[in-house]
Design a protein around this motif. Sequence first.
Motif, PDB file in Angstrom:
ATOM      1  N   THR A 134       0.703   5.868   5.879  1.00 59.27           N
ATOM      2  CA  THR A 134       0.166   4.781   5.065  1.00 59.27           C
ATOM      3  C   THR A 134       0.518   3.428   5.677  1.00 59.27           C
ATOM      4  O   THR A 134      -0.299   2.515   5.695  1.00 59.27           O
ATOM      5  CB  THR A 134       0.712   4.819   3.619  1.00 59.27           C
ATOM      6  OG1 THR A 134       2.129   4.805   3.666  1.00 59.27           O
ATOM      7  CG2 THR A 134       0.262   6.075   2.904  1.00 59.27           C
ATOM      8  N   PHE A 135       1.728   3.324   6.216  1.00 63.14           N
ATOM      9  CA  PHE A 135       2.182   2.057   6.788  1.00 63.14           C
ATOM     10  C   PHE A 135       1.474   1.757   8.111  1.00 63.14           C
ATOM     11  O   PHE A 135       0.878   0.699   8.293  1.00 63.14           O
ATOM     12  CB  PHE A 135       3.698   2.104   6.989  1.00 63.14           C
ATOM     13  CG  PHE A 135       4.320   0.778   7.286  1.00 63.14           C
ATOM     14  CD1 PHE A 135       4.613  -0.116   6.274  1.00 63.14           C
ATOM     15  CD2 PHE A 135       4.603   0.417   8.591  1.00 63.14           C
ATOM     16  CE1 PHE A 135       5.174  -1.353   6.549  1.00 63.14           C
ATOM     17  CE2 PHE A 135       5.162  -0.815   8.885  1.00 63.14           C
ATOM     18  CZ  PHE A 135       5.454  -1.700   7.857  1.00 63.14           C
ATOM     19  N   SER A 136       1.519   2.755   9.013  1.00 65.07           N
ATOM     20  CA  SER A 136       0.958   2.551  10.345  1.00 65.07           C
ATOM     21  C   SER A 136      -0.543   2.284  10.297  1.00 65.07           C
ATOM     22  O   SER A 136      -1.056   1.401  10.983  1.00 65.07           O
ATOM     23  CB  SER A 136       1.248   3.779  11.204  1.00 65.07           C
ATOM     24  OG  SER A 136       0.451   3.796  12.350  1.00 65.07           O
ATOM     25  N   VAL A 181       0.834  -1.202   0.000  1.00 62.61           N
ATOM     26  CA  VAL A 181       0.000   0.000   0.000  1.00 62.61           C
ATOM     27  C   VAL A 181       0.873   1.258   0.000  1.00 62.61           C
ATOM     28  O   VAL A 181       0.603   2.227  -0.715  1.00 62.61           O
ATOM     29  CB  VAL A 181      -0.960  -0.006   1.225  1.00 62.61           C
ATOM     30  CG1 VAL A 181      -1.621   1.349   1.423  1.00 62.61           C
ATOM     31  CG2 VAL A 181      -2.007  -1.086   1.060  1.00 62.61           C
ATOM     32  N   THR A 182       1.956   1.215   0.787  1.00 62.50           N
ATOM     33  CA  THR A 182       2.862   2.366   0.853  1.00 62.50           C
ATOM     34  C   THR A 182       3.509   2.624  -0.502  1.00 62.50           C
ATOM     35  O   THR A 182       3.556   3.769  -0.978  1.00 62.50           O
ATOM     36  CB  THR A 182       3.932   2.123   1.937  1.00 62.50           C
ATOM     37  OG1 THR A 182       3.275   1.918   3.176  1.00 62.50           O
ATOM     38  CG2 THR A 182       4.883   3.297   2.046  1.00 62.50           C
ATOM     39  N   ILE A 183       3.981   1.548  -1.153  1.00 63.52           N
ATOM     40  CA  ILE A 183       4.621   1.715  -2.466  1.00 63.52           C
ATOM     41  C   ILE A 183       3.619   2.250  -3.485  1.00 63.52           C
ATOM     42  O   ILE A 183       3.904   3.190  -4.235  1.00 63.52           O
ATOM     43  CB  ILE A 183       5.246   0.374  -2.934  1.00 63.52           C
ATOM     44  CG1 ILE A 183       6.412   0.006  -2.007  1.00 63.52           C
ATOM     45  CG2 ILE A 183       5.723   0.469  -4.384  1.00 63.52           C
ATOM     46  CD1 ILE A 183       6.965  -1.382  -2.214  1.00 63.52           C
ATOM     47  N   ALA A 184       2.394   1.686  -3.487  1.00 67.32           N
ATOM     48  CA  ALA A 184       1.372   2.153  -4.431  1.00 67.32           C
ATOM     49  C   ALA A 184       1.027   3.612  -4.182  1.00 67.32           C
ATOM     50  O   ALA A 184       0.836   4.385  -5.127  1.00 67.32           O
ATOM     51  CB  ALA A 184       0.126   1.277  -4.322  1.00 67.32           C
ATOM     52  N   SER A 185       0.958   4.011  -2.904  1.00 68.91           N
ATOM     53  CA  SER A 185       0.637   5.399  -2.587  1.00 68.91           C
ATOM     54  C   SER A 185       1.718   6.342  -3.118  1.00 68.91           C
ATOM     55  O   SER A 185       1.420   7.443  -3.573  1.00 68.91           O
ATOM     56  CB  SER A 185       0.506   5.607  -1.077  1.00 68.91           C
ATOM     57  OG  SER A 185      -0.457   4.753  -0.549  1.00 68.91           O
TER      58      SER A 185
END
Lengths: 308, 262
Positions: free
Chosen positions: A243-245, A92-96
């Motif tokens: 995004t990660f947390s 999700v973090t990479i996509a964001s």
Amino acid sequence: MPFREFSLIRRLSTYLYTRRRLRLALLLALPVGWLVVVYGGSLGSLLLNSFFQIDSFSGTIDRSPTLETWRQVFTDANMAVAGRTIGMATAVTIASILIGFPLAYRIARFTSGKAKTALVLAVLIPLWSSYLVRVYAWKLLLASEGVAAWFFNVLGASSVLNWILGLPLIGGPSLSTSSLGQFLVFTYIWLPYMVLPMQAAVERLPESLLEASADLGASPATTFRRITWPLILPGVAAGSIFTFSLTLGDYIIPTIIGNSSPFIGLAIYSQQGVAGNLPLAAALAIIPVVVMGLYLTGARKLGAFEAL
Amino acid sequence: MKARAPRSLTVLATAGLMYLHIPILFVFLYAFTTEDAAFTFPPPGLTMRWFGVAAQNEDIRQALGLSLMVAAVATTTALILGTLAAGVVWRTKFFGRDTLSLFIVLPIALPGIITGIALRSAISITGVSFSFWTLVIGHATFCVAVAYNNVIARMRRLNPNLLEASADLGASGWQTFRYVLMPQLGSAIITGGMLAFALSFDEIIVTTFTAGNQQTLPIWIFSSLVRPRNRPVTNVVALLVIAITFVPIILSQRFAARTENQ
């Protein structure tokens, strides 16, 4: 101005002005009392609860110190849940970052005045408007008879959709019950948290450096790799904290979208609620705290805290 | 005048914006669908019927009332705590200052479930019973950060000489607070308050862990999503929640923009 009416307040404030420590103590009492005692105390009790265990006969909490609950945390099943959650948070973090960068760059470098205010607002509004309703909106989109399926059908691409849904790991009976759907919703919900710090970072990027790079014959890709990316990295790291947390702890999205395969948040939620096992829920909750602790240490080294 | 953006960049940015905005439009559409069991698209027909059904629903009315009350009390508490904390962190240096500022942001920096389960643990250990107040305590804890952030940001732009000038001119601490500090901070406090209200009104995770039998509107929506019943009514409630959170957000943005331009 009738100062006399204030004479008591005035004397009090003068008294306090001369007694710095007392004044500080009075000002601090409420916020410290609340945050350090209520919140800090709660975090402490979380740790404490993880050393209790549930009595399997009565289902009540046995309050004698034990490591049994911690032993249950380190089973393969729970570690698989943790791995799965961290994997999703990373994806999700990479996509964001990938979706957020063009938006952030376009806003920061090519707009000004009213247009910029409007675009920033357009990113900000989804962030503040109802989280639960936005997740619900995706339920409408991804349901097997819903908007996405209709769209694929109109394009005559239903077979493509079926092929995607047939893929192992990301597929499922319908988009709303697949990991792919889950990933789309997670990214959608947390994306604004990435765009805003990225945009601020691009804004701080000196234009002269980009021009110098181009003048010296660097291709746009080289300029991006050697100038833009290293300089906006603190902003990206700051956005990635959120995004990660937030993906790490969420249980709403896995409950509503996807096949309910466990995430850490969902495991904590069901241990606490359905199973009534508060000690195990507490011990499981320490996992995201530790992961976030490590993550924040890394992000701090990249200068994320200054970019927040 | 800024340079023109490359076409490809604009396309990608527009796609990103559409991803952020289009899904929510469907919530509006579905509130009017005649379909009452599934999520069929396109809707077989349109009707206003479900608005009336939702308005008659006693559960929804009570949940809405509770949500508004919790948000109001939690916001007030958070504003007092957040403004005090900001004032202290801004003007004084003391032992543990960094710890305090860490504790302020921690409830929103850590996943909500941590705040939720931590409060739940404390409630279980101290034996406090679940009530309206456990909900307020949970909500105020994460709302403090919003109030604090808004107020401290304004304070940092404030010229500290104003306070000294006020004292030199013979104002007491109270007068300085009332006539110098408050007018400067007022709009930041209101903005923080509106954002905190919206945040609290919409919060589900901390709410689940600190509520006993009480049902806030988000809890109502969540439970009707997990066990689908009254689908059309859920669509209407979703629209209602968007409308209620939207008002303070837009107001706070206009407010912030206006004070920015002064």
